[in-house]
Design a protein around this motif. Structure first.
Motif, PDB file in Angstrom:
ATOM      1  N   ASP A 219      22.937  25.973  11.478  1.00 12.94           N
ATOM      2  CA  ASP A 219      21.739  26.356  12.211  1.00 12.94           C
ATOM      3  C   ASP A 219      21.955  26.169  13.718  1.00 12.94           C
ATOM      4  O   ASP A 219      22.985  25.660  14.156  1.00 12.94           O
ATOM      5  N   ARG A 220      20.968  26.576  14.485  1.00 10.04           N
ATOM      6  CA  ARG A 220      21.091  26.569  15.944  1.00 10.04           C
ATOM      7  C   ARG A 220      21.280  25.155  16.486  1.00 10.04           C
ATOM      8  O   ARG A 220      22.023  24.947  17.459  1.00 10.04           O
ATOM      9  N   SER A 221      20.644  24.160  15.870  1.00  6.54           N
ATOM     10  CA  SER A 221      20.760  22.785  16.368  1.00  6.54           C
ATOM     11  C   SER A 221      22.193  22.282  16.262  1.00  6.54           C
ATOM     12  O   SER A 221      22.664  21.547  17.138  1.00  6.54           O
ATOM     13  N   GLN A 222      22.908  22.659  15.202  1.00 13.03           N
ATOM     14  CA  GLN A 222      24.310  22.245  15.068  1.00 13.03           C
ATOM     15  C   GLN A 222      25.168  22.896  16.147  1.00 13.03           C
ATOM     16  O   GLN A 222      26.095  22.273  16.669  1.00 13.03           O
ATOM     17  N   TRP A 223      24.866  24.132  16.471  1.00 11.38           N
ATOM     18  CA  TRP A 223      25.599  24.828  17.530  1.00 11.38           C
ATOM     19  C   TRP A 223      25.343  24.173  18.884  1.00 11.38           C
ATOM     20  O   TRP A 223      26.268  23.968  19.680  1.00 11.38           O
ATOM     21  N   ASP A 224      24.101  23.821  19.169  1.00 10.25           N
ATOM     22  CA  ASP A 224      23.740  23.285  20.478  1.00 10.25           C
ATOM     23  C   ASP A 224      24.319  21.901  20.740  1.00 10.25           C
ATOM     24  O   ASP A 224      24.539  21.529  21.903  1.00 10.25           O
ATOM     25  N   THR A 225      24.552  21.108  19.697  1.00 12.20           N
ATOM     26  CA  THR A 225      25.024  19.738  19.897  1.00 12.20           C
ATOM     27  C   THR A 225      26.532  19.660  20.131  1.00 12.20           C
ATOM     28  O   THR A 225      27.038  18.592  20.502  1.00 12.20           O
ATOM     29  N   VAL A 226      27.254  20.743  19.929  1.00  3.39           N
ATOM     30  CA  VAL A 226      28.710  20.737  20.118  1.00  3.39           C
ATOM     31  C   VAL A 226      29.040  21.058  21.574  1.00  3.39           C
ATOM     32  O   VAL A 226      28.560  22.052  22.129  1.00  3.39           O
ATOM     33  N   THR A 227      29.853  20.194  22.207  1.00  4.56           N
ATOM     34  CA  THR A 227      30.247  20.390  23.607  1.00  4.56           C
ATOM     35  C   THR A 227      31.228  21.547  23.727  1.00  4.56           C
ATOM     36  O   THR A 227      32.252  21.566  23.033  1.00  4.56           O
ATOM     37  N   PRO A 228      30.964  22.520  24.598  1.00  5.12           N
ATOM     38  CA  PRO A 228      31.904  23.631  24.770  1.00  5.12           C
ATOM     39  C   PRO A 228      32.993  23.278  25.788  1.00  5.12           C
ATOM     40  O   PRO A 228      32.715  23.032  26.951  1.00  5.12           O
TER      41      PRO A 228
ATOM     42  N   MET B 148      32.533  25.829  15.203  1.00  9.11           N
ATOM     43  CA  MET B 148      31.216  26.446  15.161  1.00  9.11           C
ATOM     44  C   MET B 148      31.331  27.893  15.630  1.00  9.11           C
ATOM     45  O   MET B 148      31.968  28.186  16.649  1.00  9.11           O
ATOM     46  N   LEU B 149      30.678  28.796  14.885  1.00  7.82           N
ATOM     47  CA  LEU B 149      30.741  30.222  15.180  1.00  7.82           C
ATOM     48  C   LEU B 149      29.336  30.776  15.351  1.00  7.82           C
ATOM     49  O   LEU B 149      28.419  30.399  14.608  1.00  7.82           O
ATOM     50  N   GLN B 150      29.175  31.653  16.310  1.00 10.52           N
ATOM     51  CA  GLN B 150      27.895  32.306  16.572  1.00 10.52           C
ATOM     52  C   GLN B 150      28.069  33.815  16.352  1.00 10.52           C
ATOM     53  O   GLN B 150      28.715  34.493  17.153  1.00 10.52           O
ATOM     54  N   PHE B 151      27.491  34.320  15.268  1.00  5.39           N
ATOM     55  CA  PHE B 151      27.621  35.731  14.924  1.00  5.39           C
ATOM     56  C   PHE B 151      26.437  36.518  15.497  1.00  5.39           C
ATOM     57  O   PHE B 151      25.296  36.034  15.477  1.00  5.39           O
ATOM     58  N   PRO B 152      26.673  37.738  15.980  1.00  8.00           N
ATOM     59  CA  PRO B 152      25.582  38.522  16.568  1.00  8.00           C
ATOM     60  C   PRO B 152      24.589  39.048  15.549  1.00  8.00           C
ATOM     61  O   PRO B 152      23.485  39.442  15.921  1.00  8.00           O
ATOM     62  N   SER B 153      24.942  39.069  14.267  1.00  5.92           N
ATOM     63  CA  SER B 153      24.036  39.611  13.243  1.00  5.92           C
ATOM     64  C   SER B 153      24.447  39.098  11.876  1.00  5.92           C
ATOM     65  O   SER B 153      25.533  38.524  11.702  1.00  5.92           O
ATOM     66  N   ARG B 154      23.586  39.337  10.897  1.00  5.58           N
ATOM     67  CA  ARG B 154      23.901  38.965   9.511  1.00  5.58           C
ATOM     68  C   ARG B 154      25.079  39.799   8.995  1.00  5.58           C
ATOM     69  O   ARG B 154      25.915  39.321   8.231  1.00  5.58           O
ATOM     70  N   ASN B 155      25.150  41.056   9.397  1.00  5.52           N
ATOM     71  CA  ASN B 155      26.267  41.903   8.976  1.00  5.52           C
ATOM     72  C   ASN B 155      27.597  41.354   9.471  1.00  5.52           C
ATOM     73  O   ASN B 155      28.608  41.401   8.755  1.00  5.52           O
TER      74      ASN B 155
END
Length: 230
Positions: A139-148, A110-117
């Motif tokens: 989407d954000r829900s997929q990111w939140d459910t993954v254990t870091p 899972m990757l979290q990008f700071p912007s669309r660019n």
């Protein structure tokens, strides 16, 4: 003479004059109503509270976080490998999380990008570097459910079924770890259940040192393998 009669005469005179000049005033129900109506025309109402229409998709706001899911990865890939591979995407270690199944086999990253660019730059990097991986929107829900795990947790596999808690500590001797974080469990690893344990370390460096020094050591008579969870 009433106002209605005077309006009719004026309209008749304008029609006659138009025929004399060689053009005709188009006659419609709207013209007649406007001529004989005794009420003034009202401008179209404008609702000041109405919201403007949404912008087209290709003109949408490019600010804000964008989430993606990287597929086609292997179990030993590191966060830094992905960050370097997607050069130009402005990713940090905190923007990358590995998604594991119950047996700790990687399903994706899972990757979290700071912007669309930044997300678009990642897509271009995949094309430029040979399309080894596939990136799709999330989407954000997929990111939140993954254990870091943040590269600070190790997974020990191949622990004998008769091993005790002290035997796990014996494997970890000489390294600084969080004793309360030791978790021993059974998981399926292919065709048969395997006993595993997860242990958390204070830093990524200490977890990597544990991987280097403890991988391939023995617990009782079994050789165990160690993996750093991303």
């Amino acid at each position: 003479m009433s106002g209605v009669v005077r309006a009719a005469l004026r309209y008749k005179s304008s029609v006659s004059a138009s025929f004399q000049r060689g053009f005709v005033i188009p006659i419609s129900s709207q013209n007649l109503v406007s001529c004989f109506s005794t009420e003034s025309q009202k401008p179209p109402s404008q609702d000041s509270t109405a919201s403007p229409p949404p912008p087209p998709f290709n003109q949408s706001d490019t600010s804000g976080l964008i989430y993606g899911r990287l597929l086609g990865i292997h179990r030993h890939i590191l966060k830094t490998d992905v960050i370097h591979f997607l050069d130009g995407s402005n990713l940090t270690l905190d923007d990358v999380k590995m998604d594991y199944n119950r047996s700790f086999l990687p399903l994706g990253m899972m990757l979290q990008f700071p912007s669309r660019n930044a997300y678009d730059n990642a897509l271009r990097a995949l094309v430029r570097n040979g399309r080894f991986y596939k990136l799709e929107r999330a989407d954000r829900s997929q990111w939140d459910t993954v254990t870091p795990y943040d590269g600070k947790t190790i997974l020990i596999k191949g622990i004998p079924r008769n091993a005790q808690f002290d035997d796990i500590e014996h494997i970890l001797s000489g390294s600084e770890y969080d004793q309360s974080s030791i978790n021993i469990f059974m998981r399926s690893d292919g065709y048969e259940p395997v006993r595993m344990a997860t242990v958390r370390y204070p830093s990524r460096t200490q977890a990597m040192n544990a991987f280097i020094t403890k991988n391939g050591t023995f617990c009782l008579n079994n050789r165990v393998s160690v993996q750093v969870l991303q």
